[in-house]
Design an enzyme around this catalytic site. Structure first.
Site, PDB file in Angstrom:
ATOM      1  N   VAL A   1      33.575  26.998 -14.110  1.00  0.00           N
ATOM      2  CA  VAL A   1      33.681  25.757 -14.864  1.00  0.00           C
ATOM      3  C   VAL A   1      34.709  24.862 -14.162  1.00  0.00           C
ATOM      4  CG1 VAL A   1      34.301  24.798 -17.118  1.00  0.00           C
ATOM      5  CG2 VAL A   1      33.167  27.024 -16.983  1.00  0.00           C
ATOM      6  N   CYS A   2      34.332  23.626 -13.899  1.00  0.00           N
ATOM      7  CA  CYS A   2      35.236  22.715 -13.183  1.00  0.00           C
ATOM      8  C   CYS A   2      36.478  22.416 -14.019  1.00  0.00           C
ATOM      9  CB  CYS A   2      34.538  21.402 -12.850  1.00  0.00           C
ATOM     10  SG  CYS A   2      35.675  20.155 -12.201  1.00  0.00           S
ATOM     11  N   VAL A   3      37.642  22.609 -13.412  1.00  0.00           N
ATOM     12  CA  VAL A   3      38.901  22.453 -14.138  1.00  0.00           C
ATOM     13  C   VAL A   3      39.136  21.014 -14.604  1.00  0.00           C
ATOM     14  CG1 VAL A   3      40.281  22.260 -11.992  1.00  0.00           C
ATOM     15  CG2 VAL A   3      41.394  22.909 -14.122  1.00  0.00           C
TER      16      VAL A   3
ATOM     17  N   ALA B   1      36.686  20.113 -17.309  1.00  0.00           N
ATOM     18  CA  ALA B   1      36.954  20.912 -18.506  1.00  0.00           C
ATOM     19  C   ALA B   1      38.153  20.376 -19.280  1.00  0.00           C
ATOM     20  CB  ALA B   1      37.179  22.366 -18.125  1.00  0.00           C
TER      21      ALA B   1
END
Lengths: 135, 119
Positions: B77-79, B82
């Site tokens: 999941v892209c930080v 997110a």
């Protein structure tokens, strides 16, 4: 992983491998977040020393139009970031001619130097890529 | 063939996540390998452990988790995406991990094909 580098985290060895990445932008710069988050990936890809091209089609051509004023919608105007691409050696920016003309735009309306190409040439460029991400 | 997958939309509103899942499942059944699924834009919502759909509907989030576990797929999941949307380690479902966009680029470099699922 750090925020400063956009969280670049090289766990596996990708050193030396260079692929041709094309980012296809089809949406207007505001109204949705796609354009902004696409630009973030483009910058990270350059940090991986890959061969990066960026294409603007459909309403995506508005992303690189000069003179964007976003105060009225209280959203950050991120268009100056396109000018920074050159500093990351990202110089292959393509605007599709048909999309540009349909919207009454001309080459001098863009914030950065772009190559205006027809749909057929755009198709040829897409054909020559290893990885295409469309946003 | 080694596939990387990019999911750009959240669950339920768009079909993108469903299609990506079904594609991944079909590819695995055909003997291909999915090395990573990267969740970007609203796609990060596919990882929220607070997701509770009606019981007679598919559970998109748990379904990804199971596929990941069964076939050793890296669910990333892209930080930045997110944090912007309130997805953090405390509400991330086990089996997913939060990391940087570099993981997406790396997936593009390492896979034979990177397949994008979006609107």
């Amino acid at each position: 992983m750090t925020e400063a580098t956009g969280g670049i985290d090289r766990e596996e060895d990708t050193s030396g491998k260079v692929k041709k990445f094309l980012y296809v932008n089809r949406k207007a710069p505001y109204g949705t977040i796609y354009a902004l988050e696409s630009l973030e990936v483009v910058l990270i890809t350059a940090a991986f020393d890959q061969d990066v091209s960026v294409a603007f089609l459909d309403d995506g051509v508005y992303q690189v139009v000069k003179g964007q004023h976003t105060k009225g919608i209280d959203v950050k105007n991120f268009s100056p970031t396109y000018r920074a691409l050159e500093g990351y050696d990202i110089e292959k920016l393509y605007v599709e001619k048909e999309s540009m003309e349909t919207r009454g735009l001309k080459e001098s309306d863009f914030i950065v130097p772009v190559k205006v190409i027809g749909a057929q040439e755009m198709a040829d460029i897409m054909q020559s890529q290893d990885v295409i991400m469309s946003f | 063939m080694k596939f990387g997958i990019l999911v750009n939309e959240g669950p339920y509103t768009h079909q993108a996540s469903d299609t990506a899942y079904l594609f991944a499942k079909a590819a695995i059944e055909k003997g291909h390998k999915i090395h990573r699924v990267f969740f970007y834009h609203d796609g990060v919502y596919n990882s929220s452990r607070l997701t509770e759909p009606p019981t007679d509907d598919r559970h998109i989030v748990n379904r990804w988790q199971k596929l990941g576990k069964d076939h050793h797929i890296d669910l990333v999941v892209c930080v930045a995406a997110a944090l912007r949307r309130g997805i953090k380690d405390e509400n991330l479902l086990e089996g997913f991990r939060i990391s940087g966009l570099g993981q997406l680029v790396e997936s593009g470099i390492q896979s034979d094909r990177l397949v994008v699922f979006g609107d």
